[in-house]
Design a protein around this motif. Sequence first.
Motif, PDB file in Angstrom:
ATOM      1  N   GLY A   1       0.802  -1.218   0.000  1.00  9.64           N
ATOM      2  CA  GLY A   1       0.000   0.000   0.000  1.00  9.64           C
ATOM      3  C   GLY A   1       0.837   1.271   0.000  1.00  9.64           C
ATOM      4  O   GLY A   1       0.303   2.352   0.257  1.00  9.64           O
ATOM      5  N   GLU A   2       2.109   1.162  -0.289  1.00 10.58           N
ATOM      6  CA  GLU A   2       2.975   2.340  -0.312  1.00 10.58           C
ATOM      7  C   GLU A   2       2.707   3.220  -1.526  1.00 10.58           C
ATOM      8  O   GLU A   2       2.954   4.420  -1.478  1.00 10.58           O
ATOM      9  N   ILE A   3       2.250   2.613  -2.608  1.00  4.64           N
ATOM     10  CA  ILE A   3       1.910   3.369  -3.816  1.00  4.64           C
ATOM     11  C   ILE A   3       0.514   2.952  -4.262  1.00  4.64           C
ATOM     12  O   ILE A   3       0.043   1.851  -3.979  1.00  4.64           O
ATOM     13  N   GLY A   4      -0.133   3.862  -4.981  1.00  5.57           N
ATOM     14  CA  GLY A   4      -1.477   3.583  -5.464  1.00  5.57           C
ATOM     15  C   GLY A   4      -1.461   2.837  -6.788  1.00  5.57           C
ATOM     16  O   GLY A   4      -0.403   2.614  -7.397  1.00  5.57           O
ATOM     17  N   GLU A   5      -2.670   2.490  -7.242  1.00  6.47           N
ATOM     18  CA  GLU A   5      -2.793   1.710  -8.481  1.00  6.47           C
ATOM     19  C   GLU A   5      -2.306   2.488  -9.694  1.00  6.47           C
ATOM     20  O   GLU A   5      -1.619   1.932 -10.559  1.00  6.47           O
ATOM     21  N   ASP A   6      -2.636   3.781  -9.764  1.00  7.83           N
ATOM     22  CA  ASP A   6      -2.207   4.589 -10.907  1.00  7.83           C
ATOM     23  C   ASP A   6      -0.687   4.679 -10.990  1.00  7.83           C
ATOM     24  O   ASP A   6      -0.100   4.508 -12.065  1.00  7.83           O
ATOM     25  N   GLU A   7      -0.067   4.946  -9.844  1.00  2.57           N
ATOM     26  CA  GLU A   7       1.390   5.036  -9.828  1.00  2.57           C
ATOM     27  C   GLU A   7       2.021   3.681 -10.162  1.00  2.57           C
ATOM     28  O   GLU A   7       3.011   3.608 -10.888  1.00  2.57           O
ATOM     29  N   PHE A   8       1.426   2.592  -9.644  1.00  2.00           N
ATOM     30  CA  PHE A   8       1.927   1.258  -9.943  1.00  2.00           C
ATOM     31  C   PHE A   8       1.884   0.983 -11.436  1.00  2.00           C
ATOM     32  O   PHE A   8       2.877   0.541 -12.018  1.00  2.00           O
ATOM     33  N   ARG A   9       0.747   1.260 -12.073  1.00  2.00           N
ATOM     34  CA  ARG A   9       0.624   1.007 -13.521  1.00  2.00           C
ATOM     35  C   ARG A   9       1.596   1.865 -14.325  1.00  2.00           C
ATOM     36  O   ARG A   9       2.196   1.395 -15.287  1.00  2.00           O
ATOM     37  N   ARG A  10       1.741   3.130 -13.932  1.00  2.00           N
ATOM     38  CA  ARG A  10       2.631   4.046 -14.643  1.00  2.00           C
ATOM     39  C   ARG A  10       4.091   3.560 -14.541  1.00  2.00           C
ATOM     40  O   ARG A  10       4.800   3.496 -15.547  1.00  2.00           O
ATOM     41  N   LYS A  11       4.503   3.190 -13.352  1.00  2.00           N
ATOM     42  CA  LYS A  11       5.886   2.741 -13.170  1.00  2.00           C
ATOM     43  C   LYS A  11       6.128   1.383 -13.818  1.00  2.00           C
ATOM     44  O   LYS A  11       7.202   1.123 -14.356  1.00  2.00           O
ATOM     45  N   LYS A  12       5.104   0.521 -13.801  1.00  2.00           N
ATOM     46  CA  LYS A  12       5.237  -0.783 -14.450  1.00  2.00           C
ATOM     47  C   LYS A  12       5.406  -0.596 -15.958  1.00  2.00           C
ATOM     48  O   LYS A  12       6.220  -1.278 -16.593  1.00  2.00           O
ATOM     49  N   LYS A  13       4.660   0.346 -16.508  1.00  2.00           N
ATOM     50  CA  LYS A  13       4.768   0.633 -17.941  1.00  2.00           C
ATOM     51  C   LYS A  13       6.166   1.187 -18.262  1.00  2.00           C
ATOM     52  O   LYS A  13       6.770   0.807 -19.265  1.00  2.00           O
ATOM     53  N   ASP A  14       6.690   2.056 -17.392  1.00  2.00           N
ATOM     54  CA  ASP A  14       8.038   2.592 -17.603  1.00  2.00           C
ATOM     55  C   ASP A  14       9.102   1.498 -17.567  1.00  2.00           C
ATOM     56  O   ASP A  14      10.056   1.527 -18.336  1.00  2.00           O
ATOM     57  N   LEU A  15       8.911   0.545 -16.676  1.00  3.31           N
ATOM     58  CA  LEU A  15       9.891  -0.543 -16.565  1.00  3.31           C
ATOM     59  C   LEU A  15       9.848  -1.485 -17.768  1.00  3.31           C
ATOM     60  O   LEU A  15      10.878  -2.037 -18.162  1.00  3.31           O
TER      61      LEU A  15
END
Length: 78
Positions: free
Chosen positions: A62-76
């Motif tokens: 729960g340290e990051i939200g779903e939007d941030e998770f998806r954005r960072k996953k896409k960047d990776l």
Amino acid sequence: MWGWDHMNGYGGWGFGWIFMILFWVLIIVAILAVVRWLSGGVAGGSGDKSALRILEERYARGEIGEDEFRRKKKDLSS
């Protein structure tokens, strides 16, 4: 002529073979430890995690939200 006392009474098959096996096991373990150390340490340690794995763990905690998770996953992935 030879009697029971010849070579520990077992025809030379006393406990010496146990020590020989232990000796070779220790040699093999030492070689494997050196190879592992030279190749970069123990696998599975905290320094061996991929960025995606760390990101998934942060999201799960729960340290990051779903939007941030998806954005960072896409960047990776790109």
